[in-house]
Scaffold this active site. Structure first.
Site, PDB file in Angstrom:
ATOM      1  N   PHE A  37     -24.326  21.029  24.337  1.00 15.53           N
ATOM      2  CA  PHE A  37     -25.768  21.215  24.122  1.00 15.53           C
ATOM      3  C   PHE A  37     -26.614  20.254  24.959  1.00 15.53           C
ATOM      4  O   PHE A  37     -27.836  20.219  24.819  1.00 15.53           O
ATOM      5  CB  PHE A  37     -26.111  21.024  22.642  1.00 15.53           C
ATOM      6  CG  PHE A  37     -25.372  21.939  21.716  1.00 15.53           C
ATOM      7  CD1 PHE A  37     -25.332  23.310  21.950  1.00 15.53           C
ATOM      8  CD2 PHE A  37     -24.703  21.446  20.609  1.00 15.53           C
ATOM      9  CE1 PHE A  37     -24.646  24.157  21.097  1.00 15.53           C
ATOM     10  CE2 PHE A  37     -24.011  22.280  19.753  1.00 15.53           C
ATOM     11  CZ  PHE A  37     -23.977  23.644  19.992  1.00 15.53           C
ATOM     12  N   LYS A  44     -18.489  11.888  23.304  1.00 11.97           N
ATOM     13  CA  LYS A  44     -17.221  11.721  24.016  1.00 11.97           C
ATOM     14  C   LYS A  44     -16.929  12.977  24.823  1.00 11.97           C
ATOM     15  O   LYS A  44     -16.391  13.955  24.320  1.00 11.97           O
ATOM     16  CB  LYS A  44     -16.088  11.440  23.028  1.00 11.97           C
ATOM     17  CG  LYS A  44     -16.253  10.109  22.290  1.00 11.97           C
ATOM     18  CD  LYS A  44     -15.098   9.828  21.376  1.00 11.97           C
ATOM     19  CE  LYS A  44     -15.250   8.471  20.692  1.00 11.97           C
ATOM     20  NZ  LYS A  44     -14.118   8.159  19.797  1.00 11.97           N
ATOM     21  N   LYS A  71      -9.121  11.573  26.387  1.00 12.26           N
ATOM     22  CA  LYS A  71      -8.108  11.432  25.330  1.00 12.26           C
ATOM     23  C   LYS A  71      -8.138  12.626  24.379  1.00 12.26           C
ATOM     24  O   LYS A  71      -7.152  12.893  23.681  1.00 12.26           O
ATOM     25  CB  LYS A  71      -8.296  10.111  24.580  1.00 12.26           C
ATOM     26  CG  LYS A  71      -9.687   9.870  24.000  1.00 12.26           C
ATOM     27  CD  LYS A  71      -9.908  10.529  22.645  1.00 12.26           C
ATOM     28  CE  LYS A  71     -11.323  10.328  22.173  1.00 12.26           C
ATOM     29  NZ  LYS A  71     -11.606  11.016  20.886  1.00 12.26           N
TER      30      LYS A  71
END
Length: 560
Positions: free
Chosen positions: A266, A289, A418
């Site tokens: 977004f 993240k 990750k």
């Protein structure tokens, strides 16, 4: 001010004997009233380092940040303290000199340079002498880049001089479970530091209808009356000064610190809404993240936000699970903030604030070492300087330990990539393989993250961030054993359905960032013809698209 260096004494073969003789003779002659206080961290009520790293880009402290008093300790000094004290005695062999050390009427902590790559040399105590234990490492007559890290005592309380009449206003953009949790942390801090921040924290909430006590109500109304986010963080009481606002423009009005916290898909739409609606000297911290990726380029989310809004934005990432932090279970995090030169101040208490020092004439550089095209507007001088100290004060709680660094690349890429590895670990565990198999995937994943960072951000990446900080291995371990990307990819394999189906049925409208990150990164690598250099990333993308089977994961570790 005296600067002492152990490096000057390394050439002498008799240094051990000289050290012992000097320490013994000088220590015996120092009156008790003149002896230095024990290192504050030896006391049980100060569990964290109170030493400030003067290599930090935030510059030296302009005001005292510590008020905790150290208690005498019968324990022997640490090895680092002994080396520091020995260095001081060698430079000043006259016992009368040591007796002449007088405590400052308003104690300030000593600042110490890094003695070794694993941490800071602790201060000997409070005095009016600054100690530098070693010269910065040099390579080919140039200072060697180092992993810059600042840790602060959780007992520290920041005080701001009367010369700053204005306070920072904070706005949180996003109100999912992580956004609401961060809003809770920040609202608690602003209440405790009224000399630095305005008490009320505006939190932008995407308006939704929720059922509460048998009634259908607006989510913002529920948050502002019941002080709970019943949809995304149920059961957690929120501070009364955390105010839900359905208007994003009104929420950010006059805010000098913006905290971004929403799904990264977004980001384009939200930046368009904020463009021209924020203060020109606002600064941001991204808790998102992820990375923004096209076939042409990859960009850190914090830098994308900064470029779109023409401000500077740092990044927060770490081994953080929203529900645990909301319940005030202790954890740590890492904030990367490379203070813009125009915001850096000069020295303690000299009255020179933002933009008045040498940094005002330096160019701000991005994560690739290039001069930023956007000319930043300095934070006005009537605000407290926006640097590591202020951000640490804003985010730090007794249950939330904050580490400040300047490596935006390491923190951002560690937090984004990750999630791909976490999805792979969920596939492994859902298939029935054990912890050792999952550990192999984590190891391979970290190698590919570091390889990716070195290939695309060679100018500024500091691999030590990924090895040493919560934003690196810490976040990797938590994400691959307890967080959402791992949990729902594991569930998908166990139920025999796609992870996209699990996302649709189990996440209450929220998104798994690992899915979008995996697809974007793989598309970026494929466009450059280097997808085979990142076999784990390629395999996860193949499983998400249904082209590869989970059974193929062990093939990554077979050498041809």
């Amino acid at each position: 001010m005296k600067i002492l260096r152990l490096a000057d004494y390394k050439k002498s073969p008799n240094i051990p004997r000289l050290l012992l003789r000097t320490i013994f003779s000088a220590a015996c002659s120092i009156p008790k009233s003149c002896r230095l206080s024990p290192f504050p961290c030896s006391t049980p009520d100060l569990p964290h380092s109170s030493c400030r790293n003067i290599h930090s880009h935030s510059g030296p402290s302009r005001y005292p940040i510590l008020k905790a008093k150290a208690r005498p300790s019968p324990e022997a000094r640490t090895c680092r303290q002994s080396r520091a004290f020995s260095s001081h005695l060698l430079n000043n062999p006259n016992p009368d000199h040591h007796c002449g050390i007088t405590p400052s009427p308003r104690p300030t902590p000593l600042r110490c340079r890094n003695l070794d790559p694993l941490g800071l040399a602790p201060p000997l105590g409070y005095s009016n002498i600054a100690v530098s234990l070693a010269a910065p490492l040099t390579l080919n007559n140039k200072q060697q880049p180092s992993h810059r890290r600042t840790t602060h005592s959780q007992s520290a309380k920041m005080t701001v001089p009367d010369s700053f009449p204005h306070k920072h206003k904070v706005a949180v953009i996003g109100s999912g479970n992580w956004g609401t949790t961060v809003g809770k942390v920040i609202a608690e801090s602003t209440s405790e530091h009224p000399d630095v921040f305005e008490k009320d924290v505006q939190m932008w909430v995407y308006e939704e209808k929720v059922r509460v006590d048998g009634e259908t109500r607006n989510l913002t109304e529920v948050i502002n009356t019941k002080h709970q986010n019943t949809k995304y963080l149920e059961g957690i009481n929120l501070p009364t000064n955390l105010i839900a606002n359905p208007s994003i423009e009104d929420a950010v009005k006059d805010a000098t610190i913006l905290i971004f916290n929403f799904p990264h898909e977004f980001i384009n739409n939200i930046c368009r809404q904020l463009k021209g609606k924020i203060l020109p000297y606002a600064r941001g911290v991204s808790c998102i993240k992820g990375v923004t990726v096209t076939d042409d380029k990859i960009e850190l989310i914090c830098e994308f936000i900064g470029e779109q809004l023409e401000i500077y934005c740092g990044a927060l990432s770490g081994a953080n699970i929203a529900s645990e932090i909301a319940n005030e279970n202790w954890c740590e995090t890492t904030i990367a903030y490379n203070t813009p030169p125009c915001d850096r101040h000069v020295a303690n208490g000299n009255g020179q604030a933002n933009g008045n020092g040498k940094g005002a004439y330096e160019e701000h550089r991005d994560s690739r070492g290039q001069i930023v095209k956007t000319k930043l507007t300095p934070v006005p001088e009537d605000y407290p300087p926006l640097d590591h100290e202020v951000l640490h004060t804003l985010f730090s709680r007794p249950y939330f330990t904050v580490s400040m660094v300047s490596d935006v690349v390491g923190v951002s890429l560690g937090g984004a990539l990750k999630n791909i590895v976490a999805i792979a670990c969920g596939f492994v565990e859902g298939h029935g393989w054990n912890m050792t198999a999952k550990t192999a995937v984590m190891r391979r994943g970290m190698l590919e993250i570091i390889q990716f960072a070195r290939e695309f951000y060679p100018e500024t990446i500091q691999p030590a961030t990924l090895w040493e900080e919560s934003a690196g291995w810490g976040d990797m371990i938590v994400s691959c054993t307890a967080a959402r990307n791992w949990r729902y990819s594991k569930m998908a394999v166990e139920r025999g359905v796609s992870i996209q189906e699990i996302e649709r049925t189990e996440l209450n409208g929220q998104k798994l960032q690992g899915i979008s990150t995996s697809r974007e990164v793989s598309s970026f690598l494929r466009a450059r013809g280097i997808e085979d250099k990142y076999p784990l990333f390629r395999l996860v993308d193949g499983i998400l698209d249904g082209k590869v089977n989970v059974n193929d994961i062990p093939s990554l570790f077979r050498k041809n």
